[in-house]
Design a protein around this motif. Structure first.
Motif, PDB file in Angstrom:
ATOM      1  N   MET A  46       0.843  -1.197   0.000  1.00 15.04           N
ATOM      2  CA  MET A  46       0.000   0.000   0.000  1.00 15.04           C
ATOM      3  C   MET A  46       0.878   1.246   0.000  1.00 15.04           C
ATOM      4  O   MET A  46       1.832   1.347   0.772  1.00 15.04           O
ATOM      5  N   LEU A  47       0.538   2.171  -0.867  1.00 14.22           N
ATOM      6  CA  LEU A  47       1.234   3.456  -0.947  1.00 14.22           C
ATOM      7  C   LEU A  47       0.215   4.561  -0.671  1.00 14.22           C
ATOM      8  O   LEU A  47      -0.917   4.502  -1.167  1.00 14.22           O
ATOM      9  N   ILE A  48       0.611   5.550   0.110  1.00 12.36           N
ATOM     10  CA  ILE A  48      -0.274   6.668   0.442  1.00 12.36           C
ATOM     11  C   ILE A  48       0.359   7.950  -0.068  1.00 12.36           C
ATOM     12  O   ILE A  48       1.481   8.300   0.320  1.00 12.36           O
ATOM     13  N   LYS A  49      -0.361   8.651  -0.925  1.00  9.52           N
ATOM     14  CA  LYS A  49       0.092   9.938  -1.455  1.00  9.52           C
ATOM     15  C   LYS A  49      -0.744  11.049  -0.830  1.00  9.52           C
ATOM     16  O   LYS A  49      -1.984  10.980  -0.840  1.00  9.52           O
ATOM     17  N   THR A  50      -0.075  12.049  -0.282  1.00  6.75           N
ATOM     18  CA  THR A  50      -0.749  13.194   0.316  1.00  6.75           C
ATOM     19  C   THR A  50      -0.723  14.364  -0.650  1.00  6.75           C
ATOM     20  O   THR A  50       0.351  14.768  -1.113  1.00  6.75           O
ATOM     21  N   LEU A  51      -1.905  14.912  -0.935  1.00  5.59           N
ATOM     22  CA  LEU A  51      -2.018  16.071  -1.820  1.00  5.59           C
ATOM     23  C   LEU A  51      -2.713  17.197  -1.051  1.00  5.59           C
ATOM     24  O   LEU A  51      -3.944  17.193  -0.928  1.00  5.59           O
ATOM     25  N   PRO A  52      -1.972  18.169  -0.509  1.00  7.96           N
ATOM     26  CA  PRO A  52      -2.625  19.308   0.146  1.00  7.96           C
ATOM     27  C   PRO A  52      -3.310  20.176  -0.908  1.00  7.96           C
ATOM     28  O   PRO A  52      -2.680  20.601  -1.879  1.00  7.96           O
ATOM     29  N   VAL A  53      -4.616  20.412  -0.723  1.00  7.57           N
ATOM     30  CA  VAL A  53      -5.378  21.132  -1.747  1.00  7.57           C
ATOM     31  C   VAL A  53      -6.195  22.257  -1.112  1.00  7.57           C
ATOM     32  O   VAL A  53      -6.602  22.172   0.050  1.00  7.57           O
ATOM     33  N   GLY A  54      -6.429  23.277  -1.912  1.00  6.40           N
ATOM     34  CA  GLY A  54      -7.313  24.359  -1.504  1.00  6.40           C
ATOM     35  C   GLY A  54      -6.662  25.376  -0.583  1.00  6.40           C
ATOM     36  O   GLY A  54      -5.527  25.212  -0.131  1.00  6.40           O
ATOM     37  N   ASP A  66      -1.970  -0.319   8.581  1.00 10.47           N
ATOM     38  CA  ASP A  66      -1.396   0.412   9.716  1.00 10.47           C
ATOM     39  C   ASP A  66      -1.616   1.916   9.601  1.00 10.47           C
ATOM     40  O   ASP A  66      -0.954   2.708  10.279  1.00 10.47           O
ATOM     41  N   ALA A  67      -2.567   2.337   8.772  1.00  7.98           N
ATOM     42  CA  ALA A  67      -2.855   3.750   8.569  1.00  7.98           C
ATOM     43  C   ALA A  67      -4.209   4.120   9.173  1.00  7.98           C
ATOM     44  O   ALA A  67      -5.184   3.379   9.039  1.00  7.98           O
ATOM     45  N   LEU A  68      -4.255   5.266   9.837  1.00  9.48           N
ATOM     46  CA  LEU A  68      -5.475   5.790  10.429  1.00  9.48           C
ATOM     47  C   LEU A  68      -5.711   7.181   9.869  1.00  9.48           C
ATOM     48  O   LEU A  68      -4.947   8.109  10.148  1.00  9.48           O
ATOM     49  N   GLY A 118      -2.216  -1.223  19.801  1.00  9.67           N
ATOM     50  CA  GLY A 118      -1.077  -1.032  18.923  1.00  9.67           C
ATOM     51  C   GLY A 118      -0.892   0.412  18.494  1.00  9.67           C
ATOM     52  O   GLY A 118      -1.427   1.341  19.097  1.00  9.67           O
ATOM     53  N   ASP A 119      -0.136   0.585  17.440  1.00  6.87           N
ATOM     54  CA  ASP A 119       0.180   1.920  16.940  1.00  6.87           C
ATOM     55  C   ASP A 119      -0.235   2.028  15.479  1.00  6.87           C
ATOM     56  O   ASP A 119      -0.346   1.019  14.774  1.00  6.87           O
ATOM     57  N   TYR A 120      -0.484   3.239  15.037  1.00  2.81           N
ATOM     58  CA  TYR A 120      -0.863   3.505  13.655  1.00  2.81           C
ATOM     59  C   TYR A 120      -0.185   4.783  13.184  1.00  2.81           C
ATOM     60  O   TYR A 120       0.089   5.684  13.978  1.00  2.81           O
ATOM     61  N   GLU A 121       0.053   4.849  11.896  1.00  2.00           N
ATOM     62  CA  GLU A 121       0.401   6.125  11.286  1.00  2.00           C
ATOM     63  C   GLU A 121      -0.878   6.952  11.190  1.00  2.00           C
ATOM     64  O   GLU A 121      -1.899   6.466  10.700  1.00  2.00           O
TER      65      GLU A 121
END
Length: 204
Positions: free
Chosen positions: A1-9, A135-137, A173-176
């Motif tokens: 799994m890959l997560i891409k962050t796009l800050p918008v607006g 493992d992503a929240l 547990g822990d999460y990102e």
């Protein structure tokens, strides 16, 4: 799994593209604005969007929904308590478009070969949710790095917000942590150093 962050607006809302690298299919979370930026990223990386998830209905998290739906054919999901059709409030809730779908506490959705678990976390809005995937929240405006979402707008409730934070902190547990604005964090960091999380754990 890959997560891409796009800050918008203008408010730099974090739109997340959650990608299955094996299939190049994805889910888009909170496409708040700048549909061209989001769609260009999908096209440039040959990604197929299978669904759009909304953490809540505020305008800065939903502004590009219709454009993404039209271009990709992906359905959009929202908690019914943030749908203006249900609340009657078209200023602080989102008018879910035709073809939109509901999700709520305990739902588990499978898209892009990934499993997404929905946690109802009211407080910032009545229909706010967090989304667990591996493992992503994804916390929307419920939990920020070092802070939490405001509760002084219609539908907000600080007591509910603290209960939601206590619930997140009690997850094993822990999460990102991928919030609706600003930098990412970890749940363990927020348990230990976020004033609101510490207060929530003390109370609940």
């Amino acid at each position: 799994m890959l997560i891409k962050t796009l800050p918008v607006g203008q408010l730099e809302t974090n739109c997340y593209v959650v990608i299955n690298e094996d299939t190049l299919s994805c889910v888009v979370i909170d496409p708040g604005d700048e549909s061209n930026v989001i769609l260009n990223y999908l096209e440039d990386n040959r990604l197929r969007c299978e669904a759009i998830f909304l953490t809540h209905g505020h305008y800065d998290h939903v502004g590009a929904v219709e454009a993404i739906m039209e271009d990709t054919g992906a359905p959009v999901y929202l908690c019914p308590r943030d749908d203006a059709h249900m609340t009657g409030d078209r200023h602080y809730a989102y008018l879910l478009p035709e073809g939109g779908r509901y999700y709520d506490e305990g739902d588990v959705l499978s898209f892009a070969g990934l499993s997404f678990r929905i946690l109802a976390t009211p407080g910032h809005t009545a229909g706010g949710v967090c989304i667990l995937c591996e493992d992503a929240l994804f916390t929307g405006d419920t939990l920020f790095r070092g802070s939490c979402g405001r509760t002084d707008l219609p539908g907000g409730d600080m007591d509910e917000e603290l209960k939601s934070l206590a619930r997140l902190c009690a997850l094993p547990g822990d999460y990102e942590v991928y919030p609706g604005h600003m930098d990412s964090s970890t749940l363990e960091r927020e348990r230990n150093f976020n004033y609101y999380c510490r207060e929530a754990q003390r109370r609940y």
